[in-house]
Motif scaffolding. Structure first.
Motif, PDB file in Angstrom:
ATOM      1  N   GLU A 186       0.834  -1.213   0.000  1.00 10.47           N
ATOM      2  CA  GLU A 186       0.000   0.000   0.000  1.00 10.47           C
ATOM      3  C   GLU A 186       0.868   1.262   0.000  1.00 10.47           C
ATOM      4  OE1 GLU A 186      -2.906   0.319  -0.684  1.00 10.47           O
ATOM      5  OE2 GLU A 186      -3.968  -1.528  -0.219  1.00 10.47           O
ATOM      6  N   LEU A 187       1.987   1.218   0.690  1.00 15.24           N
ATOM      7  CA  LEU A 187       2.896   2.377   0.674  1.00 15.24           C
ATOM      8  C   LEU A 187       3.552   2.543  -0.704  1.00 15.24           C
ATOM      9  CD1 LEU A 187       4.628   2.117   4.184  1.00 15.24           C
ATOM     10  CD2 LEU A 187       2.916   3.774   3.441  1.00 15.24           C
ATOM     11  N   MET A 188       3.890   1.427  -1.348  1.00 15.88           N
ATOM     12  CA  MET A 188       4.442   1.496  -2.706  1.00 15.88           C
ATOM     13  C   MET A 188       3.417   2.074  -3.674  1.00 15.88           C
ATOM     14  SD  MET A 188       6.447  -2.162  -2.893  1.00 15.88           S
ATOM     15  CE  MET A 188       6.691  -2.092  -4.659  1.00 15.88           C
ATOM     16  N   HIS A 189       2.151   1.677  -3.498  1.00 21.79           N
ATOM     17  CA  HIS A 189       1.077   2.192  -4.346  1.00 21.79           C
ATOM     18  C   HIS A 189       0.908   3.699  -4.141  1.00 21.79           C
ATOM     19  CE1 HIS A 189      -2.654   2.543  -6.487  1.00 21.79           C
ATOM     20  NE2 HIS A 189      -3.337   2.868  -5.391  1.00 21.79           N
ATOM     21  N   ALA A 190       0.970   4.134  -2.886  1.00 25.35           N
ATOM     22  CA  ALA A 190       0.844   5.563  -2.576  1.00 25.35           C
ATOM     23  C   ALA A 190       2.011   6.342  -3.187  1.00 25.35           C
ATOM     24  CB  ALA A 190       0.798   5.775  -1.062  1.00 25.35           C
ATOM     25  N   GLU A 191       3.215   5.790  -3.075  1.00 23.36           N
ATOM     26  CA  GLU A 191       4.391   6.469  -3.636  1.00 23.36           C
ATOM     27  C   GLU A 191       4.287   6.566  -5.155  1.00 23.36           C
ATOM     28  OE1 GLU A 191       9.083   6.212  -2.699  1.00 23.36           O
ATOM     29  OE2 GLU A 191       8.191   4.382  -3.519  1.00 23.36           O
ATOM     30  N   LYS A 192       3.801   5.507  -5.780  1.00 22.28           N
ATOM     31  CA  LYS A 192       3.636   5.510  -7.238  1.00 22.28           C
ATOM     32  C   LYS A 192       2.644   6.599  -7.666  1.00 22.28           C
ATOM     33  CE  LYS A 192       1.641   2.586 -10.811  1.00 22.28           C
ATOM     34  NZ  LYS A 192       0.875   1.359 -11.051  1.00 22.28           N
ATOM     35  N   GLN A 193       1.540   6.708  -6.939  1.00 23.91           N
ATOM     36  CA  GLN A 193       0.539   7.722  -7.285  1.00 23.91           C
ATOM     37  C   GLN A 193       1.073   9.132  -7.041  1.00 23.91           C
ATOM     38  OE1 GLN A 193      -3.479   7.175  -5.867  1.00 23.91           O
ATOM     39  NE2 GLN A 193      -3.760   5.831  -7.619  1.00 23.91           N
ATOM     40  N   ARG A 194       1.847   9.308  -5.996  1.00 22.97           N
ATOM     41  CA  ARG A 194       2.440  10.623  -5.716  1.00 22.97           C
ATOM     42  C   ARG A 194       3.382  11.051  -6.854  1.00 22.97           C
ATOM     43  NH1 ARG A 194       2.224  12.174  -0.099  1.00 22.97           N
ATOM     44  NH2 ARG A 194       4.166  13.349  -0.306  1.00 22.97           N
ATOM     45  N   LYS A 195       4.171  10.079  -7.349  1.00 23.26           N
ATOM     46  CA  LYS A 195       5.077  10.386  -8.454  1.00 23.26           C
ATOM     47  C   LYS A 195       4.311  10.739  -9.718  1.00 23.26           C
ATOM     48  CE  LYS A 195       9.098   7.689  -6.975  1.00 23.26           C
ATOM     49  NZ  LYS A 195       9.906   6.475  -7.223  1.00 23.26           N
ATOM     50  N   GLU A 196       3.242   9.975  -9.985  1.00 22.43           N
ATOM     51  CA  GLU A 196       2.420  10.244 -11.169  1.00 22.43           C
ATOM     52  C   GLU A 196       1.820  11.653 -11.095  1.00 22.43           C
ATOM     53  OE1 GLU A 196      -0.585   7.324 -11.653  1.00 22.43           O
ATOM     54  OE2 GLU A 196       0.803   5.735 -12.250  1.00 22.43           O
ATOM     55  N   LYS A 197       1.263  11.990  -9.956  1.00 20.72           N
ATOM     56  CA  LYS A 197       0.630  13.297  -9.778  1.00 20.72           C
ATOM     57  C   LYS A 197       1.646  14.418  -9.954  1.00 20.72           C
ATOM     58  CE  LYS A 197      -2.141  16.013  -6.549  1.00 20.72           C
ATOM     59  NZ  LYS A 197      -2.592  16.174  -5.157  1.00 20.72           N
ATOM     60  N   PHE A 238       6.921  -7.321  15.495  1.00 18.17           N
ATOM     61  CA  PHE A 238       6.066  -6.908  14.384  1.00 18.17           C
ATOM     62  C   PHE A 238       6.046  -5.391  14.260  1.00 18.17           C
ATOM     63  CE2 PHE A 238       1.855  -5.523  12.851  1.00 18.17           C
ATOM     64  CZ  PHE A 238       1.916  -6.053  11.578  1.00 18.17           C
ATOM     65  N   GLN A 239       5.931  -4.701  15.398  1.00 17.98           N
ATOM     66  CA  GLN A 239       5.909  -3.235  15.386  1.00 17.98           C
ATOM     67  C   GLN A 239       7.194  -2.677  14.772  1.00 17.98           C
ATOM     68  OE1 GLN A 239       3.352  -1.266  16.638  1.00 17.98           O
ATOM     69  NE2 GLN A 239       2.082  -3.001  17.221  1.00 17.98           N
ATOM     70  N   LEU A 240       8.322  -3.252  15.151  1.00 16.15           N
ATOM     71  CA  LEU A 240       9.607  -2.774  14.627  1.00 16.15           C
ATOM     72  C   LEU A 240       9.748  -3.074  13.135  1.00 16.15           C
ATOM     73  CD1 LEU A 240      11.994  -3.806  17.549  1.00 16.15           C
ATOM     74  CD2 LEU A 240      11.264  -1.492  16.944  1.00 16.15           C
ATOM     75  N   ALA A 241       9.232  -4.226  12.708  1.00 12.05           N
ATOM     76  CA  ALA A 241       9.300  -4.582  11.281  1.00 12.05           C
ATOM     77  C   ALA A 241       8.486  -3.600  10.444  1.00 12.05           C
ATOM     78  CB  ALA A 241       8.788  -6.011  11.079  1.00 12.05           C
ATOM     79  N   VAL A 242       7.287  -3.259  10.920  1.00 11.45           N
ATOM     80  CA  VAL A 242       6.421  -2.317  10.202  1.00 11.45           C
ATOM     81  C   VAL A 242       7.056  -0.925  10.186  1.00 11.45           C
ATOM     82  CG1 VAL A 242       4.184  -1.154  10.292  1.00 11.45           C
ATOM     83  CG2 VAL A 242       4.305  -3.609  10.642  1.00 11.45           C
ATOM     84  N   LEU A 243       7.651  -0.555  11.300  1.00 12.36           N
ATOM     85  CA  LEU A 243       8.294   0.759  11.389  1.00 12.36           C
ATOM     86  C   LEU A 243       9.466   0.855  10.414  1.00 12.36           C
ATOM     87  CD1 LEU A 243       8.450   3.502  12.771  1.00 12.36           C
ATOM     88  CD2 LEU A 243       9.769   2.457  14.612  1.00 12.36           C
ATOM     89  N   SER A 244      10.243  -0.214  10.300  1.00 15.73           N
ATOM     90  CA  SER A 244      11.380  -0.201   9.368  1.00 15.73           C
ATOM     91  C   SER A 244      10.904  -0.084   7.919  1.00 15.73           C
ATOM     92  CB  SER A 244      12.223  -1.463   9.538  1.00 15.73           C
ATOM     93  OG  SER A 244      11.507  -2.609   9.141  1.00 15.73           O
ATOM     94  N   ILE A 245       9.730  -0.654   7.609  1.00 15.47           N
ATOM     95  CA  ILE A 245       9.162  -0.524   6.263  1.00 15.47           C
ATOM     96  C   ILE A 245       8.713   0.915   6.031  1.00 15.47           C
ATOM     97  CG2 ILE A 245       7.249  -1.216   4.753  1.00 15.47           C
ATOM     98  CD1 ILE A 245       7.397  -4.008   6.168  1.00 15.47           C
ATOM     99  N   ALA A 246       8.028   1.472   7.020  1.00 20.60           N
ATOM    100  CA  ALA A 246       7.529   2.851   6.889  1.00 20.60           C
ATOM    101  C   ALA A 246       8.667   3.844   6.680  1.00 20.60           C
ATOM    102  CB  ALA A 246       6.715   3.222   8.123  1.00 20.60           C
ATOM    103  N   LYS A 247       9.821   3.581   7.300  1.00 18.12           N
ATOM    104  CA  LYS A 247      10.962   4.505   7.194  1.00 18.12           C
ATOM    105  C   LYS A 247      11.554   4.543   5.783  1.00 18.12           C
ATOM    106  CE  LYS A 247      13.989   4.567  10.574  1.00 18.12           C
ATOM    107  NZ  LYS A 247      14.916   4.061  11.605  1.00 18.12           N
ATOM    108  N   LEU A 248      11.209   3.577   4.943  1.00 19.86           N
ATOM    109  CA  LEU A 248      11.710   3.563   3.576  1.00 19.86           C
ATOM    110  C   LEU A 248      11.019   4.593   2.692  1.00 19.86           C
ATOM    111  CD1 LEU A 248      11.814  -0.324   3.048  1.00 19.86           C
ATOM    112  CD2 LEU A 248      13.759   1.170   3.530  1.00 19.86           C
ATOM    113  N   PHE A 249       9.908   5.153   3.173  1.00 16.02           N
ATOM    114  CA  PHE A 249       9.117   6.103   2.376  1.00 16.02           C
ATOM    115  C   PHE A 249       9.141   7.474   3.052  1.00 16.02           C
ATOM    116  CE2 PHE A 249       7.607   1.815   1.747  1.00 16.02           C
ATOM    117  CZ  PHE A 249       7.477   1.724   0.364  1.00 16.02           C
ATOM    118  N   ASP A 250       9.412   8.510   2.268  1.00 22.55           N
ATOM    119  CA  ASP A 250       9.637   9.837   2.851  1.00 22.55           C
ATOM    120  C   ASP A 250       8.364  10.601   3.198  1.00 22.55           C
ATOM    121  OD1 ASP A 250       8.728  10.381   0.343  1.00 22.55           O
ATOM    122  OD2 ASP A 250      10.594  11.296  -0.394  1.00 22.55           O
ATOM    123  N   PHE A 251       7.192  10.015   2.936  1.00 28.94           N
ATOM    124  CA  PHE A 251       5.937  10.730   3.219  1.00 28.94           C
ATOM    125  C   PHE A 251       5.197  10.121   4.413  1.00 28.94           C
ATOM    126  CE2 PHE A 251       5.173   7.439   0.105  1.00 28.94           C
ATOM    127  CZ  PHE A 251       4.041   6.788   0.575  1.00 28.94           C
TER     128      PHE A 251
END
Length: 597
Positions: A186-197, A238-251
């Motif tokens: 879902e974060l990859m999808h959001a990033e893709k849409q942000r780039k398109e926009k 699990f919380q730390l794994a999700v947080l590490s994924i979220a940190k890969l996206f700047d938004f």
């Protein structure tokens, strides 16, 4: 069956004719392909089907495709692909479908079909394969993740990927990995849409026909997934794994903040939470390096950041005084100490800090056995020998049943050539149970060989045979035999061997050692060798083919040997050896007779 095979071979004729017509294959090669295909077809048309036959047929067709690809590249011909490759691809898919239909539970077979589809860009077929595979293997989350990733990354269909993740979560509602990958998607999808926009806005295009939801652009879908997962999946990992994924996206700053707050609220007493919060200080204080920043300034900044980390860890061990918390603190200190740096001052500061943390953990009686070993090793590497002796003594008091701790303490004392080594050995044997003391006895006798008299070492070997368990005494017997031969000569070792043979168990190497000793003598006697071989065969004659063969070779090659005895030895070996060893012995004996062994 023959009619079906003939029909399948006839179906091949158009593609084979095309291969010959365009010059990719010669007439001779076409006939060879037909012969091979005929043999493979007959194997997969039998009543009793074998998986290996399908795999071999598929591999042959794949190799054929690869060969055609290389021939095309060599002659520069790129036409008629529909008539040639398409026909072969269709046949391979058909073979895979038959095989997976017959052996549905073989996941590797399904994955081979998936890999083939990816290699030859068969997207439509791969979609079908994933659909069928997931209907059968819905209990395997990793297959769902693979299918969803393919939809997202190759077909660029976030909707299909989302649909697969939602279906997967119905089967696995508490699978952390599924939630993590869904969250990432879902974060990859959001990033893709942000780039398109952004690209559309830069091109000054009208966005009226495009529906870019602000919520999706800001990662709200991922937030919903995280909140839902947090209710079902407990644990800081699990919380730390999700947080590490979220940190890969700047938004995702707001989302990261929410995860962090949840982490601190729900898992405040978990060492991993404190470990993360402390290590975070390394990143928070970092500024982008500039050309003007001097080396000394960088070292100073790094030291300050590490101090902030340690301040958090100090607070952590006060709030959560457990062995795991101290382990996190010490692991961090050791990691920083082992990092390369050109600054001697920073290296020294890291060493002092690490040793200080070890001491504090020891004072709190919350240092594990493994960490005591690391502490000792660090002290020895830093030439702090006196402190190492103190720590080793403290560790032995704390873990008085641990053979490894006593072993480390003794090695420290031996290395420093201390006078109380013997006393320490006695203390160790007294505290540790007899089972598992073999490392202590081997260390003791090895040390005694270099420092004590022959009489003392001999007495120590005798004592070790009675103190160790029967299984462990086998090793001591081998060492005792070897030491006696090296230090006391042939006559003494022969008497010792006879004495040791009175008490089982033995090892094959024990007998082989005595045989080798006898063979090293100038006047080696076959009578003695026979005795040693016979003793060994009584113990290992049913399990060792090589022992029988060595005995036969000895009779054949020794000056006092009797080749006529080989027949009776062979007969006895055939009687005594068990199971497949008889066949192994016969084949080796044949090689011996022909001079090839």
């Amino acid at each position: 069956m023959a009619e079906r095979v003939e029909q399948r071979l006839e179906d091949r004729i158009p593609e084979l004719e095309q291969l010959e017509r365009v010059g990719l294959f010669t007439h001779k090669e076409i006939r060879a392909v037909l012969r091979k295909a005929s043999a493979l077809e007959y194997k997969i048309q039998r009543r009793a089907l074998r998986k290996e036959d399908f795999i071999n047929y598929i591999q042959y067709e794949v190799n054929l495709l690869e060969l055609i690809k290389k021939r095309r590249a060599r002659i520069g011909y790129s036409f008629k692909k529909d008539e040639i490759e398409h026909s072969i691809l269709h046949r391979v898919h058909s073979l895979f479908n038959r095989a997976t239909g017959k052996w549905k539970d073989d996941v590797q077979l399904w994955l081979s079909h998936v890999a083939f589809c990816k290699q030859w860009n068969a997207k439509h077929q791969l979609s079908k394969v994933f659909s069928t595979m997931l209907a059968i293997h819905s209990n395997k989350p990793e297959l769902w993740i693979m299918a969803a990733k393919w939809e997202m990354e190759t077909r660029l269909s976030s909707e299909s990927a989302r649909h697969l993740f939602l279906r997967a979560l119905r089967f696995h509602p508490e699978c952390p990995k599924l939630y993590q990958e869904y969250f990432r998607m879902e974060l990859m999808h959001a990033e893709k849409q942000r780039k398109e926009k952004k690209e559309f806005e830069q091109a000054k295009m009208d966005l009226g026909e495009f529906n870019y939801s602000e919520e999706i652009l800001n990662g709200e879908m991922a937030r919903i997934i995280y909140r839902d997962a947090s209710q079902k999946i407990k644990g800081v990992e699990f919380q730390l794994a999700v947080l590490s994924i979220a940190k890969l996206f700047d938004f995702t700053q707001d989302l990261q903040k929410e995860i962090l707050e949840s982490l601190q609220t729900r898992y405040a007493d978990d060492p991993l939470t404190w470990d993360y919060m402390a290590r975070r200080e390394l990143e928070l204080g970092s500024l982008p390096p500039t050309e003007q920043s001097t080396k000394q300034k960088k070292v100073s900044e790094m030291a300050q950041r590490e101090e902030r980390c340690c301040a958090v860890f100090d607070e952590a061990v006060r709030a959560v005084p457990t062995e795991d918390m101290w382990k996190c603190y010490i692991t961090f200190c050791l990691e920083r100490y082992n990092r390369k740096t050109n600054s001697a001052e920073l290296k020294q500061k890291r060493l002092e800090r690490t040793l200080s943390v070890f001491s504090k953990a020891h004072e709190s009686s919350l240092l594990s056995e493994a960490l005591y070993k690391q502490w000792l090793q660090l002290l020895l590497d830093s030439n702090l020998s006196e402190k190492a002796v103190e720590v080793a003594e403290a560790a032995a008091r704390h873990f008085s049943q641990s053979v490894e701790i006593w072993q480390m303490r003794l090695q420290v004392l031996i290395q420093l050539k201390r006078d109380d080594v013997t006393q320490c050995f006695e203390e160790a044997i007294k505290h540790v149970k007899s089972k598992g003391t073999l490392p202590l006895w081997t260390l003791w006798v090895e040390w005694s060989e270099g420092t004590s008299s022959k009489e003392d070492t001999d007495a120590l070997y005798q004592r070790s045979l009675h103190a160790t368990t029967p299984a462990e005494s086998v090793t001591m017997k081998e060492m005792y035999l070897d030491w006696t031969y090296r230090n006391c000569g042939y006559k003494k070792v022969k008497r010792l061997f006879t004495s040791l043979c009175e008490n089982r168990p033995f090892s094959l190497d024990f007998f082989r050692k005595m045989i080798q000793i006898e063979k090293e003598q100038e006047s080696s006697k076959m009578l003695h060798l026979r005795e040693y071989y016979e003793r060994a065969l009584r113990e290992f004659g049913s399990t060792s083919t090589d022992l029988w063969l060595d005995y036969i070779k000895e009779e054949l090659s020794h000056p006092q040997g009797k080749p006529e005895n080989c027949g009776s030895i062979h007969w006895r070996a055939m009687k005594m050896l068990q199971g497949d060893l008889v066949e192994d012995f016969v084949s080796k004996y044949t090689l011996l007779q022909t001079g090839n062994l």
